[in-house]
Each structure stands twice: as structure tokens, then as C-alpha cells.
Motif scaffolding. Structure first.
Motif, PDB file in Angstrom:
ATOM      1  N   CYS A  55       0.847  -1.191   0.000  1.00 54.12           N
ATOM      2  CA  CYS A  55       0.000   0.000   0.000  1.00 54.12           C
ATOM      3  C   CYS A  55       0.880   1.237   0.000  1.00 54.12           C
ATOM      4  O   CYS A  55       1.891   1.271   0.690  1.00 54.12           O
ATOM      5  CB  CYS A  55      -0.884   0.014   1.247  1.00 54.12           C
ATOM      6  N   ARG A  56       0.465   2.217  -0.778  1.00 54.55           N
ATOM      7  CA  ARG A  56       1.234   3.463  -0.825  1.00 54.55           C
ATOM      8  C   ARG A  56       0.423   4.566  -0.166  1.00 54.55           C
ATOM      9  O   ARG A  56      -0.701   4.844  -0.584  1.00 54.55           O
ATOM     10  CB  ARG A  56       1.567   3.837  -2.265  1.00 54.55           C
ATOM     11  N   VAL A  57       0.995   5.147   0.877  1.00 52.31           N
ATOM     12  CA  VAL A  57       0.291   6.235   1.568  1.00 52.31           C
ATOM     13  C   VAL A  57       1.240   7.430   1.620  1.00 52.31           C
ATOM     14  O   VAL A  57       1.823   7.734   2.657  1.00 52.31           O
ATOM     15  CB  VAL A  57      -0.125   5.788   2.994  1.00 52.31           C
ATOM     16  N   PRO A  58       1.456   8.079   0.478  1.00 50.23           N
ATOM     17  CA  PRO A  58       2.467   9.142   0.427  1.00 50.23           C
ATOM     18  C   PRO A  58       2.080  10.382   1.229  1.00 50.23           C
ATOM     19  O   PRO A  58       0.902  10.578   1.557  1.00 50.23           O
ATOM     20  CB  PRO A  58       2.568   9.470  -1.064  1.00 50.23           C
ATOM     21  N   ALA A  59       3.084  11.183   1.500  1.00 50.96           N
ATOM     22  CA  ALA A  59       2.849  12.432   2.231  1.00 50.96           C
ATOM     23  C   ALA A  59       1.928  13.314   1.411  1.00 50.96           C
ATOM     24  O   ALA A  59       2.022  13.344   0.184  1.00 50.96           O
ATOM     25  CB  ALA A  59       4.175  13.141   2.466  1.00 50.96           C
ATOM     26  N   PRO A  60       1.011  14.046   2.065  1.00 55.96           N
ATOM     27  CA  PRO A  60       0.114  14.926   1.317  1.00 55.96           C
ATOM     28  C   PRO A  60       0.902  16.016   0.599  1.00 55.96           C
ATOM     29  O   PRO A  60       1.926  16.470   1.091  1.00 55.96           O
ATOM     30  CB  PRO A  60      -0.777  15.528   2.404  1.00 55.96           C
ATOM     31  N   LYS A  61       0.432  16.380  -0.570  1.00 53.81           N
ATOM     32  CA  LYS A  61       1.121  17.421  -1.350  1.00 53.81           C
ATOM     33  C   LYS A  61       1.035  18.769  -0.643  1.00 53.81           C
ATOM     34  O   LYS A  61       1.963  19.523  -0.573  1.00 53.81           O
ATOM     35  CB  LYS A  61       0.506  17.536  -2.743  1.00 53.81           C
ATOM     36  N   LYS A  62      -0.165  19.103  -0.127  1.00 48.30           N
ATOM     37  CA  LYS A  62      -0.296  20.347   0.627  1.00 48.30           C
ATOM     38  C   LYS A  62      -1.059  20.025   1.901  1.00 48.30           C
ATOM     39  O   LYS A  62      -1.473  18.879   2.112  1.00 48.30           O
ATOM     40  CB  LYS A  62      -1.018  21.406  -0.217  1.00 48.30           C
ATOM     41  N   LYS A  63      -1.220  21.014   2.741  1.00 49.92           N
ATOM     42  CA  LYS A  63      -1.925  20.774   4.008  1.00 49.92           C
ATOM     43  C   LYS A  63      -3.330  20.231   3.742  1.00 49.92           C
ATOM     44  O   LYS A  63      -4.108  20.812   3.009  1.00 49.92           O
ATOM     45  CB  LYS A  63      -2.029  22.080   4.805  1.00 49.92           C
ATOM     46  N   GLU A  64      -3.624  19.120   4.362  1.00 49.66           N
ATOM     47  CA  GLU A  64      -4.948  18.529   4.194  1.00 49.66           C
ATOM     48  C   GLU A  64      -5.750  18.710   5.466  1.00 49.66           C
ATOM     49  O   GLU A  64      -5.184  18.776   6.559  1.00 49.66           O
ATOM     50  CB  GLU A  64      -4.816  17.028   3.926  1.00 49.66           C
TER      51      GLU A  64
END
Ligand code: XCC
Length: 654
Positions: A55-64
Motif C-alpha cells: 500500500c502506498r500512503v504518500p505524504a500529502p502534497k499540501k496541508k490537508e
């Protein structure tokens, strides 16, 4: 800057890269160009703990927002925090297991040697054995060395399988540090237990609280630093001798065109120690002469190199990124490897030339290599067999032999005991002069700069730039592993280097005592020597009552192995501010990174930082050192020294 200059700052390395290209032989440097790191894995966001993933749970691109963030999870619901903390913890477990399995092997040989069951190994440092006996609660009285050593060996072996209580070396740490660990519940029970438990916790569906996972990782790492690694260092010293300053040479230029070259590469000093003995054998030298060579030249690579360099002055061919390049010279008749940091590509590179790649550990075979297994019961026979393989291979050298001329003189072998004697003299061995010079500001602080090379950054550059900047600012550097070899190549491991590179304060101390501004303290397991040196400084007084009070910091700007993460983590858990470069493996989770980079300071009084730029890393470390000086109330003394430096410049200019 040419493409090759971007790959390494070491001229010998650049020459061999050119040769490899001309010979059509691919190296790690080529592969680093061709293949970029996986971005999801690099930030610790890939979970492959079960077959529903990866599973890939990458860091959010911007503040979520919290709601969106809550949706970021693996199939089982594992959050980015859990995934990142698990991956980090598994690196700690793997690193700890590597150092500790090495330690177990050493302990078994130590025990066999104590019982007189193996030829070639015997107790060399009785003084250190007594010290160990006292630490382990082994009775000395009028018992024989053999009896004491057997008991020490059994006690050490029991540390791996201990199920309850505390590791024995924990008591070596400053009392305040022990209290911190006890209050956090992180004192390791047994070494194996901590590794197994951490692997269990990080299995699918077990520990899913990132804080809890990272506390467990800290406990496991302490089982490395104050357990496995320390056991390795201590027993190796008793068995092979505690290092004292010795002259040596470093870089590919140590290989010899007219001799049979045997390079030992890896980590466990057991076989290399025997090779050092057997290579001097008249019969072996004669055999080498019979094939037209002048003799046999034994050289080291990576941490095996550090071990035999420190104890015997055996030359070092290079550090991690030079392992293939030693073979590219066309002059290595055998490369002998045991465990850790041996690239599988050695087999491929060996095929481009004539080198025999020989694996020796039952735990580490490489497809395409010859396997001659080391067994302590017939260590001499194994060593002879290996050397004969190399001798017979001498005639198979191809015409394209080219050995770079680069080699640098070094003084190495600064065990923490040796530093004690050098500073205080044999009759009043003490760290007092070091503490005094830290207090009066001649020495601004202490830095441990350790660890690997990494093909993602310019070879040797980050470590060297950092170290030069530190010593220029009067910070004495303790180096181990591949970073220590970098320093050797650059000429920083000689007393004369102090005058050339160190600030006026540090240079004056180095000149008085006759030491280099960078002290080579050994292989990576010998980072435990740095823990002991830091503890000795604390115990000598005047600089606080814990390692975290010292004006000290650690760094590994070219790290690559899981062992480096285990080392960094035990330094942090021991109260040290520790900076890593290249890449940081938890950036996929802001929370996990914040815990390691900030919140650990509230609990462990040590923390991690990530800074790939060596000048910025130096700044961070010096700022930390100055902060600690201020807290100790010794920042004023330092200002007086700054005045001295100005005066010195004035004098120089006049
Ligand atoms: Fe390996 Fe020890 Fe790293 Fe060098 S420094 S690349 S771990 S040899 Ni240990």
C-alpha cells in the motif's frame, strides 16, 4: 565541474571510474545514474507488511484537513504515521541485528579461545579483561585468566538471550542517563528479545501507535549501542588487543603491482586477524615468489579495514564506494568478504577482470563467488587456502593493470582507553585535560562523524566538508567507519593536520598532546567507543551530569545502511543531537518526523535532524554545541579564546 567530479572528490576514485568506463565495466556509479530511488519508499510511505499491499500512503502534497487525512490509509487502515514508524523501526531492528549477530560470532570465538579450543586466538589484553570482569560481576580474586575469560564469555553470550532485567553494560552509562531510560521504560532486556519484539510489533496488525513503535525502536537501538556493538568492541579488544596509535596508509594506491594483492572486506575481524598472521608465513611468501610476485600484500576495505588498520597498521584500500574500484585496478588477486556492505555487483566486476571473489561466512554467500568457509577450529588452514587461491590467480592478471598512485599517511587507533592515556599520561590516565580544554574553550566541543558512503551524493564530499568545517571551528572530531577512511584519504588523520586545518584553540591542544584533530576510533561497532568516551567526559566532571549536557553532536551525512539508522537512534536515545544527510526515511509522516526531530528532545534529551548540506549541518551542530556551552555557563571562556584567535591572526599578518 565535470560529470566525474560530481561523483567523487577522491582523485583515485575518479581515475578508476575512467578506467572502468574504458574497460566497459559497470559500477554502482553508473547504476545510480540509470536508476532513481523510488519516491514512495524513500519517504517511508510504502507498506509491504502483508499481501493485500504493497500500500502506498504518500505524504500529502499540501496541508490537508483532518477528514481528508483520515482517509489516507492502507487497506487495513494503517495510517501514514504507523507505516512510517514501522518502516523506521524495522531499519533499527535490522541494523541492531547486524551489529549484534557480529557480536555473537565474536563472543563464540572469544569463549572458544578462552577455553584454549582454537589456534591463533588468545587473550591479548588482560587489563581490559579484568575491567570487563568487574563490569559483568565476574569474580577475579586469584583466579586464572582462563577461568575469568570463560566466565566473561558466558556472561557476554547470555546478554543475547536474556529475557528479563537489564543489559549489563547499561550500568556503564552516566547515572542520570540510566534514570532517563528507566523512566521511559527503554532499558533493553536481552539483545535478541528486543530485535524479535520489534519485528513482531511491526508485523501487520500489531503495534499501531507510532509513538509506541518509536519508543520500542529506541529500546532496540540501545540493545545495539550499549549491547551488541559494545560487546563486539570489548571482546575484540581483549582478543586482538586494544588499539593504540599506529601508522597506516589509506587509498587505492596501497595496492602493489608486483605483489599478490588480497583485499579483506566486510566487518568481522576474526578471519582478517588470522590472515595478518598467516600472510607473514615463510612458506606463503615463498609460494608467492614462485609465481613471480615479490610477496603478498594484504589490504582492507570498509570496516574490516578499520579493524586491522587500527591493530596492525595494515593498509586500507578504500571505503564503501571504492569496493568495486579496487577490483577495477586489475591488481586484486582475491577479494575476501564476510558480512555486511558487500555489494553483490562484486561478482560481476570480478568477472570483468581476473579477481577471485571469496565469500567466507556461512551467513553470506554471493552467486558467482568461491565459498571458502571460515571456521575458528581450523582458522589457519582456511587462511592458507585463501591466500593460495590468490597466489595462484596472480598469473591470470590481464595486461590492463592500473593502480592509482594516491595513498595518504595516517595515525589511527584512538580507543577511548588510549585517549585517556594520551591526555593524562599512563600513571594518571584521565579525561581531565580534555574537559579542561573544553571548559576553557580551546576545544569548543566534540563531534562524532560516522557512517557510510552513499552513491546518491558526491563520494566523500559531505563528510569531508562537514569535518573540515567542524575542526576549523575548534570542534574535535571522532570518526569511525567509512567516514574515518574519508578523513584518512584527505590527510586529516595526522597530528600535522591540526596546524593546517584546525582552529587555533583545537590546534594548540592537538600540538601539545600530539594528536590529529580527527581521531579515528575504529569500525562501526566501535561507535560504542564514542559512547564510552562521552561517558568518561561526563564522569570526569565539570560538564554536566549526562551525555546530553555535553557540548557534543553527531552526524552521518553519507549514510546508507540500516545499521546507520540503528546507530543514529542509539545516539539520540543516549542524549545526542544527531544530523543525517542524503535523505530522511520518515518524511511521509509529519507526526513521526516531528517526534524524532523535536519531541524526543523532551524525553531522551537528544534528537534527530536532517540536513544534506554539509555547511548547514556544521552550523546546526556548532549552534547546538554553543547552546550546551551556554547552559553549562562556559560560553564566556570561549569568548576569551576568540580574542586570542584574533590576536593570533594579527601576529600572523604582521
Ligand atoms: Fe558499511 Fe562499516 Fe556504512 Fe561503511 S560505514 S558503508 S555500514 S562499512 Ni559502517
Amino acid at each position: 565541474m565535470s560529470d566525474l567530479e560530481k561523483k567523487s572528490i577522491d582523485p583515485a576514485t575518479i581515475k578508476m571510474l575512467k578506467k572502468a568506463e574504458a574497460d566497459g565495466c559497470e559500477t554502482i556509479f553508473d547504476r545510480a545514474d540509470a536508476m532513481k530511488p523510488c519516491p514512495i519508499g524513500a519517504e517511508g510511505s510504502c507498506c509491504k507488511q502483508c499481501a493485500m499491499g504493497p500500500c502506498r500512503v504518500p505524504a500529502p502534497k499540501k496541508k490537508e484537513g483532518a477528514a481528508e487525512k483520515a482517509k489516507r490509509m492502507g487497506l487495513c487502515g494503517a495510517t501514514a504515521e504507523t507505516i512510517s514508524a514501522r518502516n523506521f523501526a524495522r531499519m533499527v531492528a535490522a541494523g541492531t541485528s547486524a551489529h549484534s549477530d557480529h557480536a555473537r560470532g565474536v563472543t563464540e570465538v572469544f569463549l572458544a579461545a578462552a577455553k584454549g579450543e582454537v589456534e591463533g586466538f588468545r587473550i591479548q589484553d588482560e587489563q581490559k579483561l579484568y575491567q570487563l570482569a568487574m563490569d559483568f560481576g565476574v569474580e577475579i580474586g586469584d583466579r586464572s585468566i582462563r577461568e575469568i575469560a570463560i566466565d566473561v564469555g558466558h556472561k557476554a553470550l547470555a546478554e543475547f538471550g536474556r529475557q528479563e532485567g537489564e543489559l549489563l553494560f547499561i550500568k556503564r552509562a552516566p547515572l542520570k542517563r540510566q534514570e532517563i531510560w528507566r523512566s521511559l521504560g527503554v532499558i533493553p532486556r536481552g539483545i535478541d528479545r528486543e530485535v524479535v519484539e520489534l519485528m513482531h510489533r511491526t508485523h501487520m496488525g500489531v503495534d499501531q501507535d507510532y509513538r509506541d513503535l518509536l519508543i520500542a525502536a529506541a529500546r532496540c537501538s540501545l540493545a545495539d549501542g550499549w549491547g551488541g556493538s559494545m560487546i563486539s568492541t570489548e571482546l575484540q579488544d581483549v582478543l586482538f588487543g586494544t588499539p593504540v596509535p599506529v601508522l597506516g596508509q589509506i587509498n587505492l594506491g596501497v595496492l602493489k603491482k608486483d605483489e599478490v594483492n588480497v583485499v579483506v572486506h566486510g566487518h568481522e575481524p576474526l578471519l582478517p586477524e588470522i590472515l595478518v598472521q598467516v600472510v607473514q608465513d615463510h612458506e606463503i611468501q615463498k609460494a608467492a615468489q614462485r609465481v613471480g610476485a615479490k610477496g603478498i600484500n594484504l589490504a582492507g576495505m570498509c570496516c574490516s579495514a578499520n579493524e586491522i588498520l587500527m591493530r596492525h597498521g595494515i593498509p586500507v584500500a578504500g571505503n564503501f564506494l571504492q569496493q568495486e574500484l579496487a577490483i577495477v585496478t586489475g591488481a586484486v588477486d582475491a577479494m575476501v568478504v564476510d558480512v555486511q556492505c558487500e555489494m553483490q555487483s562484486l561478482a560481476q566486476v570480478s568477472r570483468c577482470y581476473h579477481t577471485k571473489l571469496i565469500t567466507t561466512s556461512p551467513k553470506a554467500k554471493i552467486e558467482g563467488a568461491i565459498h571458502i568457509e571460515f571456521a575458528e577450529q581450523h582458522a589457519h588452514d582456511v587462511a592458507k587456502k585463501i591466500l593460495m587461491e590468490a597466489i595462484q590467480n596472480f598469473k591470470n592478471r590481464k595486461p590492463n593493470v592500473e593502480i592509482p598512485s594516491e595513498t595518504t599517511d595516517t595515525v589511527v587507533g584512538f580507543s577511548h582507553e588510549t585517549i585517556n592515556y594520551l591526555l593524562g599520561g599512563i600513571f594518571r590516565a584521565s579525561y581531565r585535560p580534555l574537559n579542561d580544554n573544553i571548559i576553557n574553550g580551546r576545544i569548543r566541543g566534540i563531534a562524532g562523524v560516522v557512517g557510510c558512503n552513499n552513491a546518491r551524493v558526491t563520494h566523500d564530499d559531505p563528510n569531508l566538508t562537514l569535518i573540515k568545517e567542524l575542526i576549523k571551528n575548534d570542534v574535535i572530531v571522532l570518526a569511525t567507519g567509512c567516514s574515518a577512511i574519508t578523513c584518512g584519504k584527505a590527510g586529516l588523520l595526522t597530528p600535522e593536520a591540526a596546524k593546517q586545518y584546525a582552529g587555533a584553540g583545537l590546534a594548540s591542544v592537538c600540538e601539545t598532546v600530539g594528536i590529529p584533530p580527527v581521531l579515528h576510533m575504529g569500525a562501526c561497532v566501535d561507535n560504542s567507543r564514542i559512547l564510552m568516551a562521552a561517558t568518561a567526559v561526563v564522569k570526569d566532571g565539570g560538564l554536566g551530569d549526562d551525555i546530553s549536557d555535553l557540548p557534543a553532536a553527531g552526524a552521518a551525512l553519507e549514510w546508507m545502511s540500516e545499521k546507520a539508522i540503528a546507530i543514529g537512534q542509539y545516539f539520540v536515545a543516549s542524549g545526542v543531537f544527531t544530523v543525517f544527510g542524503v535523505t530522511w526515511p520518515t518524511t511521509g509522516s509529519e507526526e513521526v518526523t516531528k517526534l524524532l526531530f523535536e519531541e524526543f528532545e523532551n524525553t531522551f534529551k537528544g534528537k534527530w535532524a536532517f540536513e544534506p548540506d554539509p555547511m548547514k549541518a556544521a552550523k546546526l551542530m556548532i549552534e547546538h554545541i554553543d547552546k550546551k556551552r551556554k547552559a553549562l555557563g562556559i560560553d564566556k571562556a570561549r569568548e576569551r579564546v576568540l580574542f586570542d584567535m584574533a590576536k593570533r591572526r594579527e601576529l600572523e599578518a604582521a
